[in-house]
Design an enzyme around this catalytic site. Structure first.
Site, mmCIF file in Angstrom:
data_model
loop_
_atom_site.group_PDB
_atom_site.id
_atom_site.type_symbol
_atom_site.label_atom_id
_atom_site.label_comp_id
_atom_site.label_asym_id
_atom_site.label_seq_id
_atom_site.Cartn_x
_atom_site.Cartn_y
_atom_site.Cartn_z
ATOM 1 N N LYS A 151 38.845 39.851 32.762
ATOM 2 C CA LYS A 151 39.418 39.945 34.113
ATOM 3 C C LYS A 151 39.628 38.554 34.691
ATOM 4 C CE LYS A 151 37.605 44.565 34.793
ATOM 5 N NZ LYS A 151 36.486 45.433 35.184
ATOM 6 N N GLN A 180 31.159 44.928 38.761
ATOM 7 C CA GLN A 180 31.332 45.564 37.441
ATOM 8 C C GLN A 180 30.360 46.729 37.265
ATOM 9 O OE1 GLN A 180 33.745 44.678 35.041
ATOM 10 N NE2 GLN A 180 33.038 46.570 34.088
ATOM 11 N N ASP A 238 38.806 47.209 43.668
ATOM 12 C CA ASP A 238 38.539 48.274 42.703
ATOM 13 C C ASP A 238 38.766 49.660 43.322
ATOM 14 O OD1 ASP A 238 37.986 48.470 40.042
ATOM 15 O OD2 ASP A 238 35.804 48.587 40.261
#
Ligand code: NAP
Length: 292
Positions: free
Chosen positions: A62, A106, A129
């Site tokens: 990422k 994450q 996200d």
């Protein structure tokens, strides 16, 4: 070919990396223009708790993807034993930091940390996200700008191949907050007729056979067999499971080739599209925050 075997169908196989790179080039161009006009680059903060090798590799990917399009990123590595309060404190600092535009924590998190509490701690304006309940609520209301990355990536694939959505029968296997539920909403918003299946669904194969668009987001290797797929259906395989050191999807790929009209592989499939949509969300969050 036996009498009951359907005629073979030409299957288009997604090159998710190529499509992702096309979209990333557009994002890079937008960022270059904003920077040339005097703005700073957008910045994604990536938080990892623990040292799971797969998660480490994901966040590395990422960060690399950010750098390649001229987006900044910061990395926050916390030990596995980090108390939840400390993680929430870091998120509060990132929320307050004007130099941070998107925040990604994450997953999975260690068992002693509530993923729901973490999702709720992220400022919805920086919710790259798209896991905050406010963000999900906006998706439900049809007003969301930041949208879950994997479902948004799937929609981009369907649109890239001009898969007709209006009136289409779509079947989604899986009902997670991250994939199943949001992709079902997005397909419904585009006027598909959507059925969501899960572990208690009766006659799953029969339900899948009705689908013009079949999305598998389960995590059970090669679960979707060829005879679950209506000839000509578009099949999106989200699942990835490591089997003997290889990544395997939820769809029996080799068997479904020649049956589906569109098929996504487990490597270079939906994965690169997911990261691309994380970049898209971060850029959008930045532009919204800065009114650019
Ligand atoms: P999840 O939270 O574990 O959800 C799995 C879903 O599958 C659940 O709704 C579950 O039903 C359903 N399910 C389990 N067994 C089933 C069965 N035998 N028949 C029908 N449905 C069944 O998983 P997730 O986070 O959505 O992820 C799904 C897969 O996609 C995983 O392999 C994950 O690694 C992968 N993934 C890939 C990407 C990418 O970028 N490529 C992104 C996200 C996820 P119940 O609700 O009834 O338990």
């Amino acid at each position: 070919m036996s009498e009951t075997e359907p005629a073979p169908v030409h299957t288009q196989v997604l090159d998710g990396l190529a499509l992702a790179n096309e979209i990333r080039a557009e994002l890079a161009e937008t960022i270059a223009q904003l920077v040339a006009a005097g703005s700073r680059a957008p910045c994604l903060a990536v938080v990892l708790v623990g040292d799971d090798p797969a998660s480490r590799s994901y966040i590395k990917g990422k960060k690399r993807a950010c750098a390649r399009i001229g987006m900044d990123s910061t990395e926050h590595l916390l030990p596995e034993s980090t108390p939840q309060d400390k993680l929430l404190g870091l998120i509060a600092d990132l929320n307050a930091d004007d130099g941070i535009d998107g925040i990604l924590v994450q997953l999975p998190l260690p068992k002693h940390i509530s993923a729901a509490a973490v999702a709720e701690a992220v400022d919805p304006a920086k919710d790259a996200d798209a896991l905050h309940p406010t963000t999900s609520g906006r998706l439900l209301a049809g007003t969301a700008e930041l949208i879950s990355c994997t479902p948004l990536g799937i929609m981009a694939v369907l649109d890239h191949y001009s898969v007709p959505l209006e009136g289409a029968r779509a079947v989604v296997i899986g009902r997670s907050n991250i994939v199943g539920k949001p992709i079902a909403l997005l397909l419904q918003q585009r006027n598909a007729t959507v059925t969501v299946c899960h572990s208690r669904t009766r006659d799953l194969a029969g339900v899948c056979r009705e689908a013009d668009i079949l999305v598998a987001a389960v995590g059970r290797p090669r679960m979707v067999k060829a005879d679950w797929v209506r000839p000509g259906a578009a099949v999106i395989d989200v699942g990835v499971t490591e089997v003997d050191g290889k990544l395997v999807g939820d769809v029996d790929f080799d068997a479904v080739l020649g049956r589906a009209s569109l098929l996504t592989p487990s490597r270079r499939g939906i994965g690169p599209m997911t990261i691309t949509m994380l970049l898209r969300n971060t850029l959008l969050a930045y532009r919204n925050r800065k009114a650019l």
